[in-house]
Design a protein around this motif. Structure first.
Motif, short mmCIF file in Angstrom:
data_model
loop_
_atom_site.label_atom_id
_atom_site.label_comp_id
_atom_site.label_asym_id
_atom_site.label_seq_id
_atom_site.Cartn_x
_atom_site.Cartn_y
_atom_site.Cartn_z
N TYR A 20 -4.37 8.84 -1.06
CA TYR A 20 -3.77 10.13 -1.40
C TYR A 20 -4.37 11.24 -0.56
O TYR A 20 -5.57 11.51 -0.62
CB TYR A 20 -4.02 10.39 -2.89
CG TYR A 20 -3.35 11.61 -3.45
CD1 TYR A 20 -2.07 12.00 -3.05
CD2 TYR A 20 -3.98 12.37 -4.43
CE1 TYR A 20 -1.46 13.10 -3.61
CE2 TYR A 20 -3.37 13.48 -5.00
CZ TYR A 20 -2.11 13.85 -4.58
OH TYR A 20 -1.50 14.95 -5.12
N ILE A 21 -3.53 11.89 0.23
CA ILE A 21 -3.93 13.07 1.00
C ILE A 21 -3.43 14.29 0.24
O ILE A 21 -2.22 14.45 0.02
CB ILE A 21 -3.32 13.03 2.42
CG1 ILE A 21 -3.87 11.82 3.18
CG2 ILE A 21 -3.64 14.32 3.18
CD1 ILE A 21 -3.23 11.62 4.56
N LEU A 70 0.86 -1.18 0.00
CA LEU A 70 0.00 0.00 0.00
C LEU A 70 0.90 1.23 0.00
O LEU A 70 1.90 1.27 0.72
CB LEU A 70 -0.90 0.03 1.24
CG LEU A 70 -1.67 1.34 1.48
CD1 LEU A 70 -2.79 1.51 0.44
CD2 LEU A 70 -2.26 1.38 2.89
N MET A 71 0.53 2.22 -0.80
CA MET A 71 1.22 3.51 -0.74
C MET A 71 0.28 4.57 -0.17
O MET A 71 -0.88 4.68 -0.59
CB MET A 71 1.72 3.97 -2.10
CG MET A 71 2.23 5.43 -2.09
SD MET A 71 3.18 5.89 -3.56
CE MET A 71 4.78 5.21 -3.13
N ILE A 72 0.78 5.34 0.81
CA ILE A 72 0.09 6.52 1.29
C ILE A 72 0.90 7.71 0.78
O ILE A 72 2.04 7.90 1.18
CB ILE A 72 -0.01 6.55 2.82
CG1 ILE A 72 -0.77 5.32 3.33
CG2 ILE A 72 -0.69 7.83 3.29
CD1 ILE A 72 -0.82 5.22 4.86
N ALA A 73 0.32 8.48 -0.13
CA ALA A 73 1.02 9.62 -0.72
C ALA A 73 0.41 10.91 -0.17
O ALA A 73 -0.82 11.03 -0.04
CB ALA A 73 0.90 9.60 -2.24
N VAL A 74 1.27 11.86 0.13
CA VAL A 74 0.83 13.19 0.55
C VAL A 74 1.31 14.18 -0.50
O VAL A 74 2.52 14.25 -0.78
CB VAL A 74 1.39 13.57 1.94
CG1 VAL A 74 0.82 14.92 2.37
CG2 VAL A 74 1.09 12.50 2.97
N GLY A 75 0.38 14.91 -1.10
CA GLY A 75 0.74 15.85 -2.17
C GLY A 75 -0.02 17.14 -2.03
O GLY A 75 -1.08 17.30 -2.63
N LEU A 76 0.52 18.08 -1.26
CA LEU A 76 -0.11 19.37 -1.06
C LEU A 76 0.36 20.34 -2.14
O LEU A 76 1.40 20.14 -2.75
CB LEU A 76 0.19 19.90 0.34
CG LEU A 76 -0.26 18.94 1.45
CD1 LEU A 76 0.22 19.41 2.80
CD2 LEU A 76 -1.76 18.76 1.43
N ARG A 77 -0.40 21.38 -2.35
CA ARG A 77 -0.17 22.21 -3.53
C ARG A 77 1.22 22.82 -3.57
O ARG A 77 1.86 22.99 -2.56
CB ARG A 77 -1.23 23.29 -3.65
CG ARG A 77 -1.28 24.34 -2.57
CD ARG A 77 -2.44 25.26 -2.86
NE ARG A 77 -2.53 26.35 -1.92
CZ ARG A 77 -3.42 27.31 -2.01
NH1 ARG A 77 -4.32 27.29 -2.99
NH2 ARG A 77 -3.46 28.29 -1.13
#
Length: 290
Positions: free
Chosen positions: A217-218, A188-195
């Motif tokens: 994806y957060i 499982l991948m938990i990715a965080v990608g804020l602007r």
């Protein structure tokens, strides 16, 4: 302007390119806009002329000299820059220069609104599935770049309390794909990608998805392309009152997700946590009197 993709900070570049040749009245407008370009969304052309101490006709000439059809087109470019999270366009002169109770209240109200809007947008079914997959996965990968890296590190720090094989990527000084070389569809991948996302984020998510690995994806509420690469997306409200984005909603969501994972881990999670506490005690890594 054409309909082609807006180039970052184009308004500033246009002003700087013409600045030395501007007449005095228009140079006053240029100085005003360069200091706080985000304020263009607050003021009408008439109000801008009053702030700059020039005529409305000077505003019209200035706008056209920059290559815009009208004032609204220039405002639209600023709005797009704000939505993209460009810091100089998020800054504002409206807050003043001194700390006071009103400014603190404004900051509080914005954070409370961000928190509420973020958590109200969470799909409980998606969250439950991410919790289940996080505990069932062979390995969990947590991905983040720039500011997002700090939240990815926080998530990884919490998850290792109740399960093994949780890896934060990218590792310092390493090539990302070397880190991900052992990834399988059982992960499982938990990715965080804020602007203000890097191009690497989208490319990495595309590769991970093509490998058959599910992605939680957060992100923020203005992300367009990267959510299409995720299995589950959790959009957060990150609007700040000025230069910096507000991340209270992001942190609260990350905390809640990790809390639910710890709760669902049950006895297995408690055994992992107890083992960690025992080892930390042997090492003397925590000072209970401090």
């Amino acid at each position: 302007m054409t309909d082609e993709k807006r180039k970052p900070r184009m308004l500033e570049k246009r002003i700087h390119g013409l600045y030395d040749d501007l007449p005095g009245s228009e140079r006053a407008l240029a100085d005003l806009i360069l200091e706080f370009p985000g304020d263009l969304l607050v003021y009408s052309a008439t109000e801008l002329s009053e702030r700059g101490g020039v005529s409305k006709a000077a505003v019209t000439r200035f706008v056209q000299r920059l290559g815009y059809q009208d004032y609204r087109e220039m405002q639209r470019e600023v709005r797009e820059a704000q939505e993209a999270g460009e810091p100089i366009y998020l800054n504002t002169g409206l807050l003043g220069s001194t700390v006071d109770r009103a400014r603190l209240q404004q900051h509080l109200e914005r954070d409370v609104a961000n928190l509420r809007q973020t958590l109200e947008a969470v799909n409980p079914d998606d969250l439950r599935e991410v919790v289940r997959r996080c505990l069932a996965a062979r390995r969990v990968w947590v991905l983040g770049f720039r500011n997002s890296y700090f939240f990815a590190a926080y998530i990884r720090r919490q998850l290792i309390q109740v399960r093994s094989d949780v890896t934060l990527v990218p590792a310092a000084g390493q090539v990302l794909m070397e880190d991900l070389g052992s990834m399988t569809p059982e992960d499982l991948m938990i990715a965080v990608g804020l602007r203000r996302r890097t191009p690497t984020l989208g490319r990495a998510m595309q590769i991970v998805r093509d490998l058959g690995v599910p992605i939680a994806y957060i992100t923020d509420r203005v992300a367009v392309t990267t959510p299409k690469l995720a299995t589950w997306t959790f959009p957060c409200q990150v609007r700040g009152v000025s230069l910096f984005d507000s991340y209270v909603g992001v942190m609260s969501l990350a905390n809640y997700l990790c809390t639910e994972i710890v709760s669902a881990a049950g006895e297995r999670g408690r055994e992992q946590l107890n083992r960690i506490e025992d080892l930390m005690g042997l090492m003397g890594e925590i000072d209970p009197s401090n």
